[in-house]
Structure formats: structure tokens, C-alpha cells
Design a protein around this motif. Structure first.
Motif, short mmCIF file in Angstrom:
data_model
loop_
_atom_site.label_atom_id
_atom_site.label_comp_id
_atom_site.label_asym_id
_atom_site.label_seq_id
_atom_site.Cartn_x
_atom_site.Cartn_y
_atom_site.Cartn_z
N GLN A 171 -0.93 -0.32 3.21
CA GLN A 171 -1.02 0.12 1.82
C GLN A 171 -2.41 0.65 1.51
OE1 GLN A 171 0.27 -3.67 0.23
NE2 GLN A 171 2.20 -2.79 -0.49
N ASP B 255 5.28 5.41 -2.41
CA ASP B 255 5.84 4.08 -2.67
C ASP B 255 5.32 3.54 -4.00
OD1 ASP B 255 3.69 1.69 -1.93
OD2 ASP B 255 3.24 3.63 -1.01
N ASP C 297 13.53 -1.61 -6.09
CA ASP C 297 12.73 -0.40 -6.14
C ASP C 297 13.31 0.58 -7.15
OD1 ASP C 297 11.07 -1.32 -4.14
OD2 ASP C 297 12.18 -0.34 -2.53
#
Length: 384
Positions: A62, A95, A262
């Protein structure tokens, strides 16, 4: 004002970790601080972004996404163009974590630049928010849950949420696969808590999607309904939307979902139109502060509650910019009898959410998100 750099600062700390059954251990962990810098010297920050909000750092993957992919797009841009960046990142299928961390840091930057708390920039609505005590799972026996609920009531809380047994066998007191579920032990913890404090506290329940069948979820929901619990959160896997439609139709107790699915506002708007849940769940890591404010507006239009998930600075700023008629509670925790929640971690001067005697949390009034960072500690423990 133009953005000149985006960096993720990883640093280490020693932290208490809850292991279940009332035991804790001390472990070395890596926290992260994302910083967006500008040519005028005004910076914006976002703490964490991992599994549980402010508390957990970004993973190496990330971090790389934020620094290598996002920075190339943001440098040279006006940091006040948050909506443009938000739409751009969705358009490129970034994301949710990357999008959210950048969005939070940009809100913090604008608040610092204008010397204003974020909730005032977003349209201030309240200065304090009603909190509920949110437990760690696997806290021990059903009686241990009841003892903890009573202690929380004495501390000032007016609501209490049970995370029951998952990834843990309450009969052996050891970690175990998530299946089979421990429905009877879960319900016994609920019964004990209800007997002890049910007349004085709103009771909430979240098995974190671990019930593997509709029948289990329905069985638990019916008993929670009889006991008068205020909501039933995330009982099944959230990919099983049709099962949620059926459960919401069958039960009177409000179903709160999706919690972790999500898709930010897009997924949750679909759940509303399908009547798959009675209340919606979102937090600042599922679309940033921008996404949460959009979701609160959608929910207000449909007259559906939008309950903010998890604790933390950004979530508090969202709550302060929304009405209690739409976003009622602040989730304070995770809590357990053996965990010290009231002492700030070494990289902060103060926790975001001190609790008053009436069970409310007062929203930070510092510029931006409200972080009071100890940069001396962060720089001394930085690890690249």
C-alpha cells in the motif's frame, strides 16, 4: 498552492495486542504517517490506513501504491481539488485504501491551511457525539462480557456493542477456525449482558460476518430481537446480498450492513435500493472523508441511518459534520478489560476521543483532522 511531494513515513512502536480470553502481549509493530507537502510549507497528514483505521499502518504494498502511483499524478496539482482527485482515482480503479488515505490527508491539509477543523469546512453540525463501547472479540466467558459491560456503564457509556466469538473456541479458550460458529456461546454472552445492563444501555451486536448459513443468522437475529437489541450488524458474508434481503425482510431488528464490502458509496447505494439492510455502514477508509459525506447525504435522502464504522480522527470529523438523525453513534474502541484505551500512543500527544460523564465524545477542534503529532518520536523511530 501546489503539491510538491507525497510520502509515507513508516515508524515502529511497542504496542499491547489483545490475544483473546483476556490475555495481552506486547509486540513491535509498524505504524505509518502519510504526508502531502506543498510549496508553501503547509502539510496534510493521514495516520494509518491499515486494518483498523488510525491504529494500523499501511502495508509495504500500500505504501508503494501511494508513493509511486499517486504521487506522479498529484505533484503540481492544487491540493484543494479533492473532488477532482476522488473522481480521478475511482476512474483509474485505485484501491479504496489508497484513495481514502490521500483524501483524508488532503482534507487535513486544507484545514491546516485555513486554520479550521475539517468538520467546519464540511459544514459543522455538532461538537460532541454519543459513543458506544465496542469490544474486542473473544473476551472470555459470557460472564466476562457482562462484567465488562457493567464497567463501561459505570464509566459513562450509554451503549455497548458485543463482538462475540470468532476465530476462537470459547470451550477450549484457544484460537480455532472460524467455522463452525459458536452460536449458543454467542447468544449466552448476549443474554448475560442484557440481564446485567439491558435496562440502562442500548445493546448492539456484530459477529463480523462469521455466520456461515442463513439459518444461523436468522436464529441469532430472532433472539436478539426478543432481547430488544438496537441493531444486528454484519451477520453473514457481505457477498451474499440476496441472503441479506431475505434476512432484513424476516426480522424486525434493524440489520446494519455492509460493513467492510468494497465499493464505497456505489455498493452501499445498491444495498439501499435492494433493501438488503435497514441501516448502512461506512468509514473514512472506504472512500475517504469525501465518500463518507456523500454516503451520509444519500442516506439522508432515503431516510436511512448511516452509522460510521470504527474509531479515529477522520471518522469523528465526519460525524461532527452530520446530524445525529442520520449518523447517531461513534464507535469507541476496540475495548477489553486488559487494554488501556485512554493513554495516547507515543506518536500522539492526545487521543482523539476522550469520553465525558454523559457518554459523549467531544470532537477535536484543532486545525485539520485534529492530530497532535509527536514528530520527534516519529522521526526517531522511522524505518525506511
Amino acid at each position: 498552492m501546489r503539491i510538491t511531494e507525497v510520502e509515507v513515513i513508516p515508524f515502529t512502536l511497542e504496542r499491547e495486542e489483545f490475544e483473546g480470553g483476556g490475555s495481552t502481549t506486547t509486540a513491535t509493530t509498524t505504524q505509518t504517517l502519510t504526508r502531502i507537502g506543498t510549496e508553501e510549507g503547509v502539510d496534510g497528514y493521514c495516520l494509518g490506513g491499515g486494518v483498523h483505521g488510525d491504529r494500523d499502518g499501511l502495508s509495504p504494498t500500500q505504501r508503494k501504491r501511494v508513493e509511486q502511483i499517486v504521487e506522479s499524478r498529484l505533484v503540481g496539482e492544487n491540493p484543494f481539488d479533492r473532488e477532482k482527485f476522488w473522481r480521478w482515482m475511482w476512474g483509474f480503479n485505485r484501491d479504496e485504501t489508497t484513495l481514502s488515505v490521500i483524501d483524508i490527508a488532503l482534507w487535513d491539509l486544507q484545514g491546516r491551511a485555513l486554520d479550521t477543523p475539517v468538520h467546519k469546512l464540511a459544514g459543522g453540525c455538532r461538537e460532541r457525539v454519543r459513543a458506544y463501547a465496542s469490544t474486542f472479540p473473544n473476551m472470555g466467558s459470557p460472564s466476562d462480557y457482562a462484567d465488562h459491560a457493567e464497567a463501561c456503564q459505570q464509566q459513562g457509556y450509554t451503549a455497548y456493542k458485543i463482538h462475540p466469538y470468532y476465530g476462537w473456541d470459547p470451550k477450549t479458550g484457544r484460537s480455532a477456525p472460524s467455522r463452525p460458529s459458536h452460536v449458543e456461546h454467542d447468544l449466552e454472552a448476549c443474554r448475560r449482558v442484557n440481564e446485567r445492563v439491558g435496562d440502562e444501555m442500548d445493546l448492539l451486536y456484530d459477529p463480523w460476518g462469521t455466520y456461515g448459513s442463513y439459518e444461523e443468522a436468522l436464529q441469532v437475529g430472532r433472539e436478539l430481537q426478543e432481547m430488544g437489541f438496537a441493531w444486528y450488524e454484519h451477520p453473514m458474508n457481505e457477498y451474499q446480498v440476496s441472503s441479506y434481503e431475505k434476512l432484513s425482510d424476516e426480522l424486525d431488528i434493524p440489520i446494519l450492513a455492509p460493513e467492510i464490502a468494497d465499493g464505497s458509496i456505489f455498493t452501499r447505494a445498491d444495498w439501499i435500493t435492494r433493501e438488503a439492510a435497514d441501516r448502512v455502514r461506512i468509514d473514512a477508509l472506504r472512500g475517504g472523508i469525501t465518500g463518507c459525506l456523500k454516503m451520509a447525504a444519500i442516506c439522508e435522502a432515503y431516510n436511512v441511518r448511516c452509522e460510521i464504522h470504527m474509531s479515529g480522527f477522520a471518522n469523528l470529523q465526519v460525524l461532527a459534520a452530520t446530524s445525529a438523525d442520520t449518523c447517531t453513534y461513534y464507535e469507541r474502541g476496540l475495548l477489553a478489560p486488559t487494554i488501556d484505551y485512554e493513554t495516547p500512543p507515543p506518536y500522539l500527544e492526545a487521543i482523539p476521543d476522550p469520553l465525558d460523564d454523559d457518554g459523549y465524545v467531544h470532537v477535536p477542534q484543532e486545525s485539520g483532522i485534529g492530530y497532535e503529532l509527536d514528530m520527534e518520536y516519529i522521526n526517531a523511530h522511522r524505518t525506511d
